[in-house]
Design a protein around this motif. Structure first.
Motif, PDB file in Angstrom:
ATOM      1  N   ARG A 237     -21.254  -0.125 -16.014  1.00  0.00           N
ATOM      2  CA  ARG A 237     -22.442  -0.843 -16.320  1.00  0.00           C
ATOM      3  C   ARG A 237     -22.656  -2.383 -15.939  1.00  0.00           C
ATOM      4  O   ARG A 237     -21.802  -2.907 -15.674  1.00  0.00           O
ATOM      5  CB  ARG A 237     -22.774  -0.701 -17.945  1.00  0.00           C
ATOM      6  CG  ARG A 237     -22.485   0.596 -18.660  1.00  0.00           C
ATOM      7  CD  ARG A 237     -23.983   1.527 -18.549  1.00  0.00           C
ATOM      8  NE  ARG A 237     -23.987   2.470 -19.012  1.00  0.00           N
ATOM      9  CZ  ARG A 237     -23.967   2.909 -20.425  1.00  0.00           C
ATOM     10  NH1 ARG A 237     -24.085   1.941 -21.208  1.00  0.00           N
ATOM     11  NH2 ARG A 237     -23.762   3.903 -21.025  1.00  0.00           N
ATOM     12  N   PRO A 239     -24.382  -5.499 -17.354  1.00  0.00           N
ATOM     13  CA  PRO A 239     -25.029  -6.040 -18.351  1.00  0.00           C
ATOM     14  C   PRO A 239     -26.095  -7.247 -17.810  1.00  0.00           C
ATOM     15  O   PRO A 239     -26.022  -7.639 -16.903  1.00  0.00           O
ATOM     16  CB  PRO A 239     -24.113  -6.998 -19.156  1.00  0.00           C
ATOM     17  CG  PRO A 239     -22.492  -6.160 -18.658  1.00  0.00           C
ATOM     18  CD  PRO A 239     -22.955  -5.584 -17.326  1.00  0.00           C
ATOM     19  N   ARG A 240     -27.195  -7.192 -18.687  1.00  0.00           N
ATOM     20  CA  ARG A 240     -28.387  -8.201 -18.042  1.00  0.00           C
ATOM     21  C   ARG A 240     -27.780  -9.589 -18.554  1.00  0.00           C
ATOM     22  O   ARG A 240     -28.002 -10.531 -17.815  1.00  0.00           O
ATOM     23  CB  ARG A 240     -29.519  -7.968 -19.164  1.00  0.00           C
ATOM     24  CG  ARG A 240     -30.335  -6.555 -18.554  1.00  0.00           C
ATOM     25  CD  ARG A 240     -31.344  -6.388 -19.613  1.00  0.00           C
ATOM     26  NE  ARG A 240     -32.034  -5.121 -19.240  1.00  0.00           N
ATOM     27  CZ  ARG A 240     -33.351  -4.950 -20.162  1.00  0.00           C
ATOM     28  NH1 ARG A 240     -33.761  -5.583 -20.707  1.00  0.00           N
ATOM     29  NH2 ARG A 240     -33.689  -3.581 -19.708  1.00  0.00           N
ATOM     30  N   ALA A 241     -27.009  -9.744 -19.437  1.00  0.00           N
ATOM     31  CA  ALA A 241     -26.532 -11.300 -19.725  1.00  0.00           C
ATOM     32  C   ALA A 241     -25.670 -11.683 -18.708  1.00  0.00           C
ATOM     33  O   ALA A 241     -25.734 -13.012 -18.137  1.00  0.00           O
ATOM     34  CB  ALA A 241     -25.772 -11.266 -21.102  1.00  0.00           C
ATOM     35  N   THR A 242     -24.875 -11.113 -17.972  1.00  0.00           N
ATOM     36  CA  THR A 242     -23.619 -11.484 -17.113  1.00  0.00           C
ATOM     37  C   THR A 242     -23.783 -11.262 -15.702  1.00  0.00           C
ATOM     38  O   THR A 242     -23.711 -11.901 -14.756  1.00  0.00           O
ATOM     39  CB  THR A 242     -22.325 -11.094 -17.589  1.00  0.00           C
ATOM     40  OG1 THR A 242     -22.480  -9.646 -17.309  1.00  0.00           O
ATOM     41  CG2 THR A 242     -22.111 -11.491 -18.726  1.00  0.00           C
ATOM     42  N   GLY A 243     -24.946 -10.003 -15.458  1.00  0.00           N
ATOM     43  CA  GLY A 243     -25.065  -9.764 -13.970  1.00  0.00           C
ATOM     44  C   GLY A 243     -23.891  -8.815 -13.382  1.00  0.00           C
ATOM     45  O   GLY A 243     -23.768  -8.175 -12.341  1.00  0.00           O
ATOM     46  N   ARG A 245     -20.157  -6.394 -13.310  1.00  0.00           N
ATOM     47  CA  ARG A 245     -19.913  -4.895 -13.693  1.00  0.00           C
ATOM     48  C   ARG A 245     -19.012  -4.918 -15.129  1.00  0.00           C
ATOM     49  O   ARG A 245     -18.101  -5.557 -14.681  1.00  0.00           O
ATOM     50  CB  ARG A 245     -19.459  -3.957 -12.688  1.00  0.00           C
ATOM     51  CG  ARG A 245     -20.577  -3.717 -11.458  1.00  0.00           C
ATOM     52  CD  ARG A 245     -19.878  -2.609 -10.622  1.00  0.00           C
ATOM     53  NE  ARG A 245     -20.735  -2.443  -9.521  1.00  0.00           N
ATOM     54  CZ  ARG A 245     -20.368  -1.401  -8.449  1.00  0.00           C
ATOM     55  NH1 ARG A 245     -19.486  -1.134  -8.412  1.00  0.00           N
ATOM     56  NH2 ARG A 245     -21.443  -1.123  -7.575  1.00  0.00           N
ATOM     57  N   GLU A 269     -23.162  -2.729 -26.955  1.00  0.00           N
ATOM     58  CA  GLU A 269     -24.528  -2.898 -26.212  1.00  0.00           C
ATOM     59  C   GLU A 269     -25.602  -3.128 -27.203  1.00  0.00           C
ATOM     60  O   GLU A 269     -26.588  -3.940 -26.904  1.00  0.00           O
ATOM     61  CB  GLU A 269     -24.714  -1.752 -25.339  1.00  0.00           C
ATOM     62  CG  GLU A 269     -24.035  -1.501 -24.014  1.00  0.00           C
ATOM     63  CD  GLU A 269     -24.210  -0.383 -23.237  1.00  0.00           C
ATOM     64  OE1 GLU A 269     -24.028  -0.382 -22.205  1.00  0.00           O
ATOM     65  OE2 GLU A 269     -24.670   0.610 -23.809  1.00  0.00           O
TER      66      GLU A 269
END
Length: 331
Positions: A237, A239-243, A245, A269
């Motif tokens: 995945r 995550p939007r926060a880290t960018g 994988r 999540e």
């Protein structure tokens, strides 16, 4: 030729003894007169128009007597003037009219005594209804409140303290790690504080938390990577926060008898806890790549079991490097 004298011939024949008419007793005649006077009064009562007309016109007594005589003659009855006069005067004097006694204690008691049967039945019915009503009120309202209060008292003073202490002792007996004992001590403190302030809801929560902790300690299972045909063994995945994988291996918990367990898992999540039979455990990119190559070689993961949870512990012991995060859906 007869020997009888003229005097003898002139005398009437004698009657046998006891066959002549006997004069009516004076008392019987008087009784007949009274009865006739009562009849006159009754006749007058049934001739309201006659009485009202004659009396309203202030007629003489003799005129009313004459009218009554005509009435009786029409019926073929001869009534003496004395009887008619007595009847008229008796009506005026209300001689043959029943006048009830005036209201008073004696009359009320007499009427109650005469009607005692009905009064007692009604009183019994009222008493029964009152008794049933009071009983229902006492049981369903007062009694229910009292029983609820007593149950609450017993729960806060006996039931919950006993459950909390027993669960705590069981946790201490099962725990093999300090973390479990420390968590049990904190729950016990919260529970006793709730009991002291008589907060039953908070005390129940403490008992539930201690019971859950005990169940976790007693649970045994191994964590195996899912590798059945058509099912994913891993997923990544972004995550939007880290960018970057995040890599996850999809695992399931197997009990000692081989059955698949359902565990409460919190997704990193959305922070929601769900009871699931499989979940993703986040691992390093290297571990993820090793498992991918292992499965790609022949479709079988040689080292599928990557964790073991033993009785008395809270967390599994892993054979690979895991990063701690979990997910519960999306593959």
């Amino acid at each position: 030729m007869s020997d009888a004298s003229p005097a003898a011939a002139a005398a009437p024949p004698s009657l046998p003894a006891g066959t002549g008419p006997a004069p009516a007793p004076a008392q019987e005649a008087k009784l007949d007169d009274i009865m006739m006077a009562m009849d006159v009064v009754d006749t007058l009562r049934h001739q309201d128009a006659l009485v009202a007309r004659e009396l309203d016109q202030e007629a003489r007594e003799s005129q009313l007597v004459e009218r009554l005589r005509e009435i009786y003659r029409g019926q073929g009855i001869e009534v003496t003037d004395r009887v008619l006069i007595d009847g008229v005067r008796s009506l005026a004097a209300a001689r043959f009219v029943y006048t009830p006694p005036p209201p008073g204690l004696a009359r009320s008691l007499a009427l109650i005594w005469i009607d005692r049967g009905r009064i007692l039945r009604q009183a019994g019915t009222v008493a029964l209804v009152v008794a049933l009503g009071w009983g229902a009120y006492s049981y369903f309202w007062v009694g229910a409140s009292e029983r609820a209060a007593e149950q609450a008292r017993i729960e806060i003073t006996q039931t919950l303290p006993g459950e909390l202490d027993r669960a705590y002792q069981a946790v201490q007996a099962e725990a093999r790690v300090a973390e479990a004992r420390s968590r049990a001590g904190a729950i016990l403190t919260d529970g006793r504080s709730a009991l002291e302030r008589k907060d039953a809801a908070a005390a129940r929560q403490a008992v539930a938390a201690m019971t859950t902790l005990l169940a976790d300690l007693r649970r045994e299972y191994s964590l195996r990577i899912v590798s059945r045909p058509g099912e994913q063994s891993g997923i990544w995945r972004v995550p939007r926060a880290t960018g970057g994988r995040n890599y996850y291996l999809i695992v399931e918990a197997l009990a000692p008898d081989g059955s698949v367990l359902k565990l409460p898992i919190t997704s990193e999540e959305d922070q929601k806890t769900t009871v699931v039979d499989r979940f993703g455990i986040r691992v390093s990119p290297q571990v993820f790549e090793d498992v991918r190559r292992d499965k790609a070689d022949d479709g079988i993961i040689q080292h599928a079991v990557i964790g073991q949870k033993t009785r008395g512990t809270l967390e599994p012991t892993w054979t690979v490097t895991v990063l701690g995060g979990t997910i519960t859906s999306g593959w």
